[in-house]
Structures are given as C-alpha cells and as structure tokens.
Write a protein that holds these residues in place. Structure first.
Motif, PDB file in Angstrom:
ATOM      1  N   ASN A 146       0.839  -1.186   0.000  1.00 31.44           N
ATOM      2  CA  ASN A 146       0.000   0.000   0.000  1.00 31.44           C
ATOM      3  C   ASN A 146       0.877   1.240   0.000  1.00 31.44           C
ATOM      4  O   ASN A 146       2.077   1.197   0.250  1.00 31.44           O
ATOM      5  N   ALA A 147       0.228   2.350  -0.257  1.00 30.57           N
ATOM      6  CA  ALA A 147       0.958   3.615  -0.296  1.00 30.57           C
ATOM      7  C   ALA A 147       1.239   4.080   1.125  1.00 30.57           C
ATOM      8  O   ALA A 147       0.341   4.125   1.972  1.00 30.57           O
ATOM      9  N   SER A 148       2.495   4.380   1.400  1.00 35.44           N
ATOM     10  CA  SER A 148       2.849   4.966   2.693  1.00 35.44           C
ATOM     11  C   SER A 148       2.613   6.467   2.678  1.00 35.44           C
ATOM     12  O   SER A 148       2.329   7.072   3.702  1.00 35.44           O
ATOM     13  N   VAL A 175       3.974   8.949  -5.502  1.00 40.36           N
ATOM     14  CA  VAL A 175       3.609   8.003  -4.461  1.00 40.36           C
ATOM     15  C   VAL A 175       4.861   7.358  -3.870  1.00 40.36           C
ATOM     16  O   VAL A 175       5.843   7.141  -4.566  1.00 40.36           O
ATOM     17  N   GLU A 176       4.811   7.121  -2.549  1.00 40.99           N
ATOM     18  CA  GLU A 176       5.816   6.336  -1.843  1.00 40.99           C
ATOM     19  C   GLU A 176       5.110   5.099  -1.309  1.00 40.99           C
ATOM     20  O   GLU A 176       4.201   5.198  -0.488  1.00 40.99           O
ATOM     21  N   CYS A 177       5.550   3.909  -1.783  1.00 41.70           N
ATOM     22  CA  CYS A 177       4.904   2.662  -1.363  1.00 41.70           C
ATOM     23  C   CYS A 177       5.672   2.040  -0.199  1.00 41.70           C
ATOM     24  O   CYS A 177       6.847   2.332   0.043  1.00 41.70           O
ATOM     25  N   GLU A 178       5.007   1.160   0.514  1.00 44.39           N
ATOM     26  CA  GLU A 178       5.600   0.549   1.697  1.00 44.39           C
ATOM     27  C   GLU A 178       6.673  -0.489   1.335  1.00 44.39           C
ATOM     28  O   GLU A 178       7.629  -0.698   2.073  1.00 44.39           O
ATOM     29  N   GLY A 179       6.515  -1.152   0.243  1.00 45.68           N
ATOM     30  CA  GLY A 179       7.388  -2.277  -0.078  1.00 45.68           C
ATOM     31  C   GLY A 179       8.672  -1.887  -0.794  1.00 45.68           C
ATOM     32  O   GLY A 179       8.937  -0.719  -1.089  1.00 45.68           O
ATOM     33  N   LYS A 180       9.474  -2.951  -1.081  1.00 44.70           N
ATOM     34  CA  LYS A 180      10.731  -2.809  -1.801  1.00 44.70           C
ATOM     35  C   LYS A 180      10.898  -4.042  -2.690  1.00 44.70           C
ATOM     36  O   LYS A 180      10.611  -5.164  -2.265  1.00 44.70           O
ATOM     37  N   ILE A 181      11.378  -3.854  -3.880  1.00 38.88           N
ATOM     38  CA  ILE A 181      11.521  -4.962  -4.846  1.00 38.88           C
ATOM     39  C   ILE A 181      13.008  -5.246  -5.065  1.00 38.88           C
ATOM     40  O   ILE A 181      13.795  -4.324  -5.323  1.00 38.88           O
ATOM     41  N   THR A 182      13.372  -6.511  -4.952  1.00 38.30           N
ATOM     42  CA  THR A 182      14.732  -6.964  -5.305  1.00 38.30           C
ATOM     43  C   THR A 182      14.621  -8.210  -6.176  1.00 38.30           C
ATOM     44  O   THR A 182      13.710  -9.033  -6.007  1.00 38.30           O
ATOM     45  N   THR A 226      18.659 -20.191  -8.455  1.00 41.23           N
ATOM     46  CA  THR A 226      17.263 -19.860  -8.697  1.00 41.23           C
ATOM     47  C   THR A 226      17.072 -18.351  -8.609  1.00 41.23           C
ATOM     48  O   THR A 226      17.770 -17.651  -7.864  1.00 41.23           O
ATOM     49  N   VAL A 227      16.115 -17.874  -9.396  1.00 34.62           N
ATOM     50  CA  VAL A 227      15.776 -16.457  -9.374  1.00 34.62           C
ATOM     51  C   VAL A 227      14.846 -16.209  -8.190  1.00 34.62           C
ATOM     52  O   VAL A 227      13.837 -16.906  -8.026  1.00 34.62           O
ATOM     53  N   GLN A 228      15.183 -15.207  -7.380  1.00 31.09           N
ATOM     54  CA  GLN A 228      14.385 -14.902  -6.201  1.00 31.09           C
ATOM     55  C   GLN A 228      13.957 -13.435  -6.253  1.00 31.09           C
ATOM     56  O   GLN A 228      14.782 -12.545  -6.476  1.00 31.09           O
ATOM     57  N   ILE A 229      12.666 -13.219  -6.070  1.00 25.66           N
ATOM     58  CA  ILE A 229      12.099 -11.872  -6.086  1.00 25.66           C
ATOM     59  C   ILE A 229      11.512 -11.581  -4.709  1.00 25.66           C
ATOM     60  O   ILE A 229      10.815 -12.427  -4.121  1.00 25.66           O
ATOM     61  N   SER A 230      11.795 -10.401  -4.234  1.00 27.21           N
ATOM     62  CA  SER A 230      11.208  -9.925  -2.981  1.00 27.21           C
ATOM     63  C   SER A 230      10.471  -8.627  -3.271  1.00 27.21           C
ATOM     64  O   SER A 230      11.030  -7.691  -3.855  1.00 27.21           O
ATOM     65  N   THR A 231       9.183  -8.601  -2.905  1.00 23.40           N
ATOM     66  CA  THR A 231       8.374  -7.396  -3.112  1.00 23.40           C
ATOM     67  C   THR A 231       7.911  -6.876  -1.762  1.00 23.40           C
ATOM     68  O   THR A 231       8.341  -7.356  -0.704  1.00 23.40           O
ATOM     69  N   GLY A 232       7.020  -5.937  -1.810  1.00 29.27           N
ATOM     70  CA  GLY A 232       6.567  -5.336  -0.567  1.00 29.27           C
ATOM     71  C   GLY A 232       5.767  -6.268   0.302  1.00 29.27           C
ATOM     72  O   GLY A 232       5.716  -6.095   1.521  1.00 29.27           O
ATOM     73  N   ASP A 233       5.133  -7.251  -0.253  1.00 25.30           N
ATOM     74  CA  ASP A 233       4.270  -8.103   0.544  1.00 25.30           C
ATOM     75  C   ASP A 233       4.715  -9.561   0.602  1.00 25.30           C
ATOM     76  O   ASP A 233       4.229 -10.307   1.431  1.00 25.30           O
ATOM     77  N   GLU A 234       5.614 -10.005  -0.256  1.00 29.27           N
ATOM     78  CA  GLU A 234       6.070 -11.403  -0.196  1.00 29.27           C
ATOM     79  C   GLU A 234       7.341 -11.578  -1.000  1.00 29.27           C
ATOM     80  O   GLU A 234       7.755 -10.715  -1.776  1.00 29.27           O
TER      81      GLU A 234
END
Length: 1272
Positions: free
Chosen positions: A558-560, A604-611, A621-629
């Motif tokens: 969500n948007a912070s 907008v500033e969102c709560e999450g971060k993507i890597t 293996t390719v690993q993705i991290s987002t704001g919620d999982e």
C-alpha cells in the motif's frame, strides 16, 4: 567333369586380369592432328606421362593398343621421336592380343624398370574415326558419340552416349569446339533435361575421365569404358544455341507470340522464317493448320497447356497448393527434383499471386510430366523453363504458398492491438513462430492490423498465452517487403511445444510506470505509444484509494504516502481514474476526461521494496522480494532475455549457460514472470506478474485468461547460470610438482568439470585459459591424466578471444556417459609451465638427486638448477611429497655436473610455486646445487607374463605410450620394448597407478603417477633382450621366438626382411654355421604371429620391429639336413574279422558243451535201467521188456578177464549186465569203489554167477563221469 572343363576353358580365354596397382593410369594416342585414334602411345603412371618401348613390339601389341584406346583395329605403325626427359613405363611387352589393356600384357618387369635408351617409340594408326553430336537441338542437348569404321554404312554408324559421370566444364568446352556449327564457349547443363526415351533404351554409354591427362586435345582420349552403366547423359549448351517460347494467355501457354532469348532477354522474332518442328521443340504437340503466322509470328499448337495450383483434394486453389500442369483437361504433377527459389517465384508470378511466402517439397510417389525444372525468371511460363519433358514417376512434388492467400489477426491480448499473432494459411488459422522474427516484422504486422506503425515484440514475456496450435508459421521478410503478407513463410510443427509464438504489443497499448530512484516510489506515469504520459496530481483526481491501487498494481504493498510534484513533465494523461477495492488495475477503474493543463504530477511512496537476485550470486534460482512477499519465479514463463538482463545487472556477464541441473523446489512459486517496459532502467522497475491461488489453494497465474486457470504451475523455478560464474583451473591428481600444466577443469554451477580434448585442441581456447590462469600463452595439449573422474558432464568451450573463459562465445556442459573414456578429456600446457625433478645420474635413484626446475623457453625445454641453500625440514618434506618420494631425509650441496642456469625462486611458501617471485640471493660465483634425499624408492617390476607393477601396484593402460614401455625396459637393463607384443586386455582394476611422463623423464619412477580405478586393463611389456629364437628343426625350419619367462609356447615369426649379416648371426646363435640362401629358396610357408623387418643397420635381431600376423617362411642354416619323411603309420587292424572269429569259437564251444552234456545224460539214463532177466524179487516194480543183448554182452566181455569170459561161456545163464562202451585206456582203473567190489563179491551165488547190486550201478556212473573229466 564337363563343368570343370568348361570353367577352365573360360578362364583360359579371359586373358590377364588388370593389375590392382592404383598408380596405373590412362593409355592414349597423341598426334599433331588431334585424331584420338592415331599417334604415339602415351602411358600415365602415378599421374606422370611416359612412353611404351618397342622391345618385343608386334602385331598383338598393336591390337591391344587400339583396343585400349577404343579405336578399332590397327592399320599401320611407324617410328617417332620421344622426349628423353619422360620415362618409359612399359617395355618388353609380350601381349597375346586379347588383353583389355597394355597393363595386362606379360613380360614387362615393372614401371620404368626395363632399361630403354632408344630415342624413338612407335606411332600407330587405328581404324576408327570418332566424332560427336548433340541430341534434341543443334547446339544443345545430350552428348552422343559416333564411331565410323572402314566397313560401316553411312547413317548406320555405331553411336552411343557420353555419361554425365566425370563430365566436367572443361569437357563441355572441348566438345563444343569439336562441333563445327557450335564452335566457341560451352557449358554443362542439367543432364535430366536431355534424358530422352532413346537414351533410356540405349546400351552404349561411355564414361570419360580427363583428370590426370596432360593437355587433352580430344574428348575421346578420356574415354574409360564403352559399356558403362550410368543414369544420365552428359548435356551441354554451346554458344550457338537459341531458346524459343510462346507468350500469350496463362490459360494456354501453347498459343501466343513466338519469342527468342538473346542475352538473357526474350524478344519477338522479327523475321518470317518458318522453324521446322517448332511445336515439337516447344513440347506443345503438333502444329495446327496455320502453325506460324508470318505476319505477327503468332503460333498455335495442338496441345492446350496451363499451370495450376491444387489443394490435397485436387481442387484448384487460389495462390497455394501443389504445382501441376493441366494438359488437355488432365492434371499432372510437376516433379520436385532440383527445384530452387526461382521456380517457386516463377509459379507465383505466372499466376499473379504475388510473392512466395512459403515453399515445401512433398515426398510422394505420383505421375509427373515435368522434372528437373530450372528457370531464369524471365520465361513466360513454367512450361518454357529448362526441364525434362517426359511422363515419369516422381518421388517428390513442389508445394507453394503465395502471399495472395494470407489473412492476419492478434488473439488473446488486452485489445485489438496486442496479443498472439495468428495467420490464416491455406484456410486454417496458425500461430506465428518467433524464429527469425525482428522489429521490422512487428512494424509490418502492426501496420497491417491498423494498430500504428510501431510495436513491441513480447514473445519472451508471458503476458499472452502461447496458444494451442501444433502447426506454426515462420516468416522470412526481405527489406523490400512492405507488408507481412509479402514475406515468405515456412510451416513448423510444434508438437514438442519448443517453438515460441510471436506476441506483440503495438504502440496503442497502455502500462503503469513509477519513475523514481527506488523500485517502489516515484512519479506515476502511463506508458503509451512508447512515451510516458504523466498522471495528473490534481486533488480532485489523485487520492489515497488511487495511490493504494497504484502501489498494489506495482506489487509494492500500500501507499505509505502520496503527494503531487511540480515538474516540467509532459504530456499529462487526459483521463482520471476512480477506483474501488474490487478493481485490480487502474485501467479497470472508472475514467473521466480532465483538463490537461494541470501542471502537477501524481507522486507516491509505497511501503514495499523490490529486489531480484540469484541464489548463489551468479547462478542459481531467481528470487524476487516485493513489498508483501518473497519467493521463486516460475521457470515455465522465464525467458533467456530476462536471464541475460539479470546476469548483466548482477555483474555476471551478459550471456547465460544451459543449466546441467534440474531443480524442483518444494516451496511455492510466488511470481509468474517479469515484463520489461520501455522506460525500465533496472529489473526492479519491470512489471511483475504474480501468481495467485484459486479457491482450492493451488497457485495459478494472475490475469483474466480462463485457460491459465485450468493449468496449475509446476514447481519448476526459474534457474539461471550466468556465463560470468565460469572459471578455469589446472587440477591434476597429485599435481603439486607442476605449474601451468595438467588437466583443465571449469567450474559450472559450483562443480569442477573436466574439459573435452576437442576443446583444448583449439589454439584460441588454449590462449584464453592460459591467460586467465596467468600462465602465459598456450603451448600444447597433453593427455588427460588420472582415473576417470566421477562426474556426469564434460565441458566444451568455443569462440574464445579474450583473457577469461567466461567471455568465450560457447560454453556447454555435455553429458559424460558411463561408457565415456578419459581419452575424450584433455589437458593443457601453457608457455609458463614448470615442473620439479630430482636427478642423480650416478645411481638412477628417482628419489634423490639435484633439484631441477624444467620449464619452457621459446618452445624449447629449459633446465634450471636450484642453488645450495638452507632448506628447512618442512620445506624438504613439501618437496619430497610433491615428488611422491615419501619422507624427507636431508639435503646437501652438490658440485657435480656444473650448472649454468639457475632458478631464482624459493620454496618457503605453503605452495611450492607461491614463492617464485621471492628472489633468493645467490653469489654469482656459487656453483653448488641443492641435492635432496627422500626415503622412498619406488620399485619397478615386470612379472613373468610381462605385467608391469610399481610398488606392487599394477599400472593402468589408460594413455600409456610405447615410449614409456621403452623406458621400463631400459631401466631394467632389458633393451627396448617390443611394441606390438604389449597386451591390451580391457579389464577393470579397482586400484592401479595412472602414469604420465614428460619429455625430460627418463626413468619411469620420475613420471607423474596417481592411484585410482582403471577400466582399460593393466600394462604388459615384453623387452627385446628377453627374446629367444629357435627353429622347428635342427638348424632350420620355421623360425620361432619366445619372449616371456613363462613356460608359454613359442610363436611363429616371419623373417620377411633380415639382412645377411643378421641371418648369419642367428645361425651362429642356433649353434649352426652361416645362413644358407640356397636352402632358403625352398621355403615352406605357414601362419606366423609376428614378422621381423630389419634394416641393414641393425646389429641385433632381437631389436627388429615385430609387425602384424603374416605368412611365415622357413629359415635354413648351412648345417640343416632335410629329414627323411617318417614311415607311414601302420594301417589299423580291422577288428571285424577278429570279432567274427571269436564269436564262431564261442559258438563251437557252446555246441560242444551242449553235446557232451547230452551224451552224459543219455549214458546215465541207460546205466540206471535194470536188466531184462532181473528177478522180480530184486526190484520194487514190475516187469521189463526183453531187449537185444548182443551188444551188451560184447561190451561186458571187454571188462572181463579171459578166464572170466571162459567161465561165463561154460555157465548157461540168461542173465547179463548192461554197460556202455568205454576207452581201453581206462581199463586199469576200477569201475567201482572198494565198497562196491566187496558188495559184489558178497552177492555172488555159489554157482559163481554175479548178481546185480546198487553199488554196481553207482560205480559205473562215476566211472563214466571220471573218464569224461580226466585229461586222458
């Protein structure tokens, strides 16, 4: 018997068989007038021209010459001068006259053997005259030869065809020059065009071969045979030939204006000269009443011919189908032999169907009327292309699709201008293959679909489904093709689902984008037509709900915070969005038009971060991290493009490798894929497509496509191996003594894998590996050392040009099967290689000596000594272990063999080569060398049967070389090894030594060795000094050798080439006088297992090379005495007569026994019978009949004295006793025992007459029995 006589008679008249000598070449006649049947005889041997000498020349020789040159019979001969620089290959010929060739004649001792200094040779004139002509056209057609003999009738000469086999372009020029009306240049043409019915029935077909003949003047000089079997005639087109055609309507190509080809262009014929057989030459039947109109050169022929396309049901189709010829309402296939692009283009052009977009050759067995078609593209019809016009069976037929048959659409995308591209081809919709597709194709497709002039190829993304069609089309466009339908297509079968479908987004598509320094913050924009359109930050339209929806759509939670930014960014999106929680995308929200003059932009500033990362840095293996999982990405939808982008972003190169592992995760796959947008700077700004669960809890792709919900994802995560993760090393077993040399291994996915031998043979690959390992340049390859590695893959590397293996173009890890051998693997030696050795020339002890460093210097072997220095116990132990010499004892400083080249490094580091740069201080006048002693002494031994062991461990045959065998024999004082006798039994040894020797190693113990499993058997060696010779007879017979210490028998050997001095030595060794060549001429041959072949320089017969199995000849010395043949063995006794005789004797004995027993029983019976006058009182029973007593009395009297007889005569009595006759020899023996005698006396009456008694009869019986049983 008659059959054998006939067979002998047949062989007697065949003549000599041609020699198998491959150097024997052509025999021709050469003269100044270029008549191939007249001139001096030239012979080619080994492609060198020579002559035939006239020694023993006669009429039979002349017959064979004319037969050899296919020129009839000899007419006359004369003498001509020859070149003295050319050899005389044949001389002293003794021809019989029936040979096929001069090579088959007898007499000549060999090529250029017979001495010939005569400056002249024979010139011969044969009877035949040879000419050539062309069939079909005057200056184009099949090549025919004509043989005119003195007795041939004009018009009925012998004719035949020249075969196309061996007929070259130069031969076509020679042929055209030999035809008076066609002189000039000529060229070969497709032979099938000229394969007429006459050729098919002809038995006269000549094969020519001019290669190897100098300065050919006439094609007949090249003839090899007049009865060759060939399928095609040689065909030529000479300069004077003119092609004709008719140009009219496509509904009938056999009616129209007559044209002639000039300089590759068709022009109407201006003159009104009538051409004979014009319609026949045009393959259009017979002429109509007015065949050729003199006014306008319009021609009408009898046949009606047109080119048509049909589908599989033989129905005419528009612009696609099987290519056929319709002639008189019947359709015939065009056969597909030799078809090229031009022929397909000719059909589409003739039928006004545009360009060829796909072509195919159908394998089918059908009736055809046209074959081997060859078009220039300028013809008026396919019918007038060069071709074989003949009804025949075809094995293939061409099939064409022209661009006039295509329709195009986009399917399964978010709107008309995005989705999977499909084309209606031959009445069916098909997916388009990604193979060969580029941006220009995308532009053509979008333009055709009225979706703008630009677009993006999204074939590597998973935004649109792949589709379910098994048949796909592959497009191939040229620059001049404006529309997609102008491009060529080919059909691809995609049952294995490996082909990717073309998926496009034309420039009408819309995407959400965040423009900021972080993955989950920034100004909000909509990507449209490759531009960013900024979302208005007006308070009326930009709110918390919309900000949350933007963050959620970007997978950032969500948007912070949200606000407006005032920046000079244009254009502003002219729509506002009103969203609720039910909407998944802002483009699903309600829209309203707004004033585009608003200068604020939504931020907008969102709560999450993507890597986006890889599990092991540069692979995994390719690993993705987002704001919620966080989690894995689906491998099903992951593309190579994404892999390369990820590798580049991680600093792991820009290329990827095919993984060698199959990874299945137990974790849930959370992400479906990534989608790159035009303005994405890194992968965190890619559009992320997540997986979501259905009500049953199964993870499925997000989106609205119901098809995707029916196919749950497998647990196959995206797995990437970046090429930058690869690195090389040297990793020999027990390799401490070596630097920059050994087995090459490459790390792939955390495993060190061996490199293939083929890879290391490439010079550029050698350079790259050596440069990466700081070992200089590549020097040479070496055999893989050690046991078979316990790995499942072997690496191949190609296309190297830089200093790291990771930058080579091709790196593959291929399967290393269980049956693969170490011979497929390789090692490398770089220019900076070095190795250690201990050398003590006095004792040849491999574990003590001067410490020597061998290295490379300008591709030469360089030896460097280590100067005397203080060596610690640890340093000494390290060196001894590197040399596999056990424990370190001591070091001394040696002054023997003055050193002139010194190693300046030290050995104080953990690795013996790590201190190479630490220069030790050495006095320039110092001459002492470092001498090291270790305690090990590797024992080398050969068993009685030749098996080699080191320290009682067998040696593996893998990569063993014959030079190593010589080293072993020399080291053991046994001379050289016998190479051909080394056994190579492929058996598995659980423990053995693998050995590799460098060029400087001279003792087998100095060689590199390591223990391991061996699958190629142990090394067995036999040395020359162990060889013993003997003959099967005293001083002669078959020569035999024994080369083992075991009781194994000797083997036959062939003395194929032994100089006399070695033959004499061998006889002396056999305690005989010298070699006797006269007796040796009476050799008897037998099978030999080895052969001796000695040059005159050999001094010891045991060192001669032993070759393969051969026919062994006998060997005789002067003392040999031919043994008399042994007497023939006695004929075996025939047992049948003996058996028959024994059987007869046994039968006779049996008969005698039976007869005797019969007589005994009969006599006993008579003896037991009472006398007729016996009183009734003396017997127990009744009366007896009277019997004849005369014989009985005579017999009785023979047993009585004369007084008894006289007395009995005086007494008148009717009583008498019954006795059988007996021999007189038994009269002295009592007839009864004493008891019986007494009884008889007592029984006498007073009147002196004896009475019978029981004892009397008993004694009589016993007496008779004793007589039969006694020897007398």
């Amino acid at each position: 018997m008659w059959f054998l006589l006939l067979l002998l008679h047949t062989f007697a008249h065949i003549g000599p068989v041609s020699s198998a000598d491959p150097k024997q070449g052509k025999i021709i006649l050469r003269s100044e007038n270029n008549n191939p049947c007249e001139g001096r005889v030239e012979v080619y041997y080994g492609n060198e021209m020579g002559y035939v000498g006239d020694k023993n020349w006669n009429s039979n020789t002349e017959k064979v010459v004319c037969r050899t040159t296919h020129c009839g019979q000899p007419v006359r001969t004369s003498n001509v001068y020859r070149s003295l620089h050319s050899p005389v290959w044949l001389n002293e010929l003794e021809c019989k006259g029936d040979e096929r060739s001069l090579w088959d004649c007898d007499g000549w001792p060999g090529p250029n053997v017979s001495f010939y200094r005569k400056p002249t040779v024979k010139k011969i004139t044969c009877s035949s005259k040879i000419s050539f002509r062309l069939e079909q056209h005057e200056c184009e057609g099949a090549v025919k030869y004509v043989i005119q003999s003195p007795d041939s009738v004009p018009g009925r000469e012998e004719t035949g065809y020249i075969c196309s086999d061996g007929f070259e372009e130069d031969d076509a020029i020679r042929l055209c020059n030999s035809i008076s009306d066609c002189k000039g240049s000529g060229k070969r043409v497709t032979s099938q065009w000229m394969r007429t019915a006459e050729f098919m029935t002809s038995q006269k077909r000549a094969k020519i071969k001019c290669a190897g003949i100098q300065n050919v003047k006439h094609l007949w000089q090249c003839v090899e045979s007049l009865s060759s079997k060939c399928n095609l005639p040689a065909a030529v087109s000479c300069k004077g030939h003119k092609r004709l055609q008719l140009r009219g309507k496509k509904s009938n190509v056999c009616s129209g204006r007559l044209e002639m080809e000039e300089n590759d262009k068709w022009k109407p014929i201006k003159n009104n000269k009538t051409i004979p057989d014009l319609c026949k030459k045009l393959h259009c039947g017979v002429p109509q009443p007015s065949e050729q109109n003199a006014t306008n050169n319009h021609v009408n022929c009898s046949d009606q011919v047109k080119v048509v396309l049909t589908d599989d049901s033989d129905r005419e189709s528009k612009c696609y189908g099987h290519i056929k010829i319709q002639k008189k309402n019947d359709k015939y296939h065009v056969c597909g032999d030799d078809w090229t692009e031009k022929e397909y283009e000719m059909v589409c052009k003739e039928l006004e169907c545009g360009k060829v977009i796909r072509k195919d050759m159908k394998n089918m067995n059908i009736n055809g009327i046209l074959n081997h078609v060859k078009c220039t593209g300028s013809e008026s019809s396919l019918w007038y292309c060069r071709a074989e016009h003949r009804h025949q069976q075809c094995k293939s037929a061409p099939y064409v699709v022209c661009d006039g048959s295509l329709e195009v659409r986009l399917q399964d995308g978010p709107g008309k201008c995005a989705g999977r591209l499909e084309v209606k081809d031959e009445g069916q919709w098909k997916t388009v293959s990604k193979t060969g597709w580029d941006d220009s194709y995308t532009q053509r497709a979008c333009r055709l679909l009225d979706c703008g002039n630009e677009g993006k190829d999204k074939s590597d993304s998973d935004e649109f489904s792949q589709g379910t069609f098994d048949d796909m089309l592959t497009f191939s466009c040229k620059q001049e093709d404006k529309n997609l339908t102008d491009c060529k297509t080919t059909r691809t079968n995609n049952q294995n689902k490996k082909e990717k479908a073309v998926k496009l987004i034309c420039n009408e598509n819309k995407l959400l984008f965040l423009d900021g320094p972080k993955s989950c913050s920034g100004d909000v924009a909509i990507e449209y037509k490759e531009k960013l359109h900024w979302l208005s930050g007006s308070n009326e339209t930009w709110n918390k709900e919309l900000a949350n929806k933007v963050c959620q759509q970007m997978h950032c939670g969500n948007a912070s915070s949200f606000n407006q930014s005032v920046k000079d960014k244009n254009p502003i999106w002219t729509e506002s969005f009103s969203c609720s929680s039910d909407h998944k995308s802002i483009f699903d929200c309600n829209k309203n038009q707004i004033n585009s003059n608003d200068s604020t932009i939504a931020h907008v500033e969102c709560e999450g971060k993507i890597t986006v990362t890889l599990q092991h840095g540069c692979w995994g293996t390719v690993q993705i991290s987002t704001g919620d999982e966080a989690g894995h990405v689906s491998g099903k939808h992951w593309s190579d493009t994404l892999s390369k982008a990820l590798c580049q972003e991680r600093g792991c190169g820009t290329e990827i490798l095919t993984p060698i592992r199959k990874l299945v995760t137990s974790n849930e796959i959370k992400f479906k894929s990534l989608f790159k947008m035009n303005n994405s700077i890194n992968m965190t700004q890619y559009s992320i497509i997540k997986m979501e669960t259905n009500p049953e809890g199964i993870w499925i792709p997000s989106g609205r496509n119901p098809e995707s919900r029916r196919n749950p994802e497998t647990r196959d995560p995206a797995y990437v191996v970046c090429k930058g993760s690869v690195k090389a090393r040297f990793n020999d077993h027990d390799n401490e003594r070596h630097k920059c040399s050994g087995n090459v291994e490459v790390e792939v996915e955390g495993q060190w894998l061996p490199v293939s031998k083929a890879t290391l043979n490439n010079r550029e690959t050698q350079k790259t590996i050596c440069a990466e390992l700081k070992c200089g340049d590549g020097l040479d390859t070496k055999a893989y050392f050690g046991p078979r590695p316990n790995v499942n893959h072997v690496v191949t590397v190609e296309g190297c040009s830089q200093n790291t293996t990771a930058k080579c173009k091709v790196i593959n890890a291929n399967k290393f099967e269980s049956t693969s051998q170490t011979s497929e693997l390789g090692g490398l030696r770089c220019s900076n290689w070095k190795t250690l050795a201990l050398e003590d020339f006095g004792t040849e002890d491999v574990c003590k000596g001067d410490l020597v460093i061998y290295s490379n210097k300008e591709s030469e072997l360089q030896r460097q000594f280590v100067s005397g220095q203080n060596l610690t116990q640890d340093e000494g132990q390290k060196l001894c272990e590197a040399m596999k010499c056990g424990k370190y004892i001591k070091y001394t400083n040696s002054t023997e063999l003055r050193g002139d080249n010194w190693y300046e490094g030290s050995f104080k580091c953990k690795n013996i080569w790590d201190c190479e740069s630490q220069k030790q201080q050495r006095d320039q006048n110092e001459t002492k060398k470092l001498f090291i002693e270790c305690d090990a002494k590797p024992k080398v031994n050969l068993s009685a049967n030749g098996e080699l062991t080191i320290e009682n461990v067998p040696v593996c045959n893998s990569h063993w070389e014959e030079d190593y065998s010589h080293m072993v024999c020399q080291q053991l004082g046994k001379g050289n090894a016998i190479p051909s006798l080394s056994k190579k039994e492929r058996k598995t040894l659980e423990l053995s030594y693998h050995v590799h020797c460098d060029k400087h190693n001279y003792l087998i113990g100095q060689c590199q060795r390591t223990k391991g499993k061996c699958t190629e058997g142990s090394v067995s060696i036999y040395c020359s000094r162990d060889v013993e010779f003997k003959t099967t007879e005293t001083c002669g017979g078959v020569l035999r050798i024994k080369y083992q210490k075991t009781p194994e028998e000797s083997v036959n050997v062939c003395p194929s080439n032994i100089p006399d001095h070695l033959s004499n030595k061998l006889c002396n060794k056999l305690n005989c006088r010298g070699f006797d060549p006269k007796k040796n001429s009476r050799k008897k041959t037998t099978k030999g297992e080895q052969s001796l072949n000695c040059s005159s320089s050999y001094k010891d017969l045991r060192y001669c090379v032993l070759k393969e199995t051969c026919e062994s000849s006998s060997f005789f010395c002067e003392d040999y005495q031919e043994q008399a043949p042994p007497p023939p063995p006695p004929e075996p006794t025939n047992p049948i007569p003996i058996i028959v005789g024994v059987l007869i004797v046994l039968i006779l004995v049996a008969l005698i026994v039976i007869f005797v027993r019969y007589r005994i029983k009969r006599r006993n019976r008579k003896a037991m019978m009472p006398p007729a006058d016996m009183e009734e009182a003396d017997w127990d029973s009744g009366e007896y009949e009277d019997v004849d007593k005369s014989d009985e009395m005579g017999s009785f009297n023979r047993f009585r004295s004369d007084s008894d007889v006289e007395r009995e005569r005086d007494v008148e009595s009717n009583r008498s006793y019954n006795y059988d006759d007996v021999d007189e020899l038994t009269e002295a023996q009592p007839l009864t025992s004493q008891g019986s005698t007494v009884r008889a006396a007592e029984d006498q009456h007073c009147d002196g007459v004896d009475k019978p008694s029981d004892g009397k009869f008993s004694s009589s019986f016993n007496h008779d029995f004793n007589i039969l049983g006694s020897p007398g």
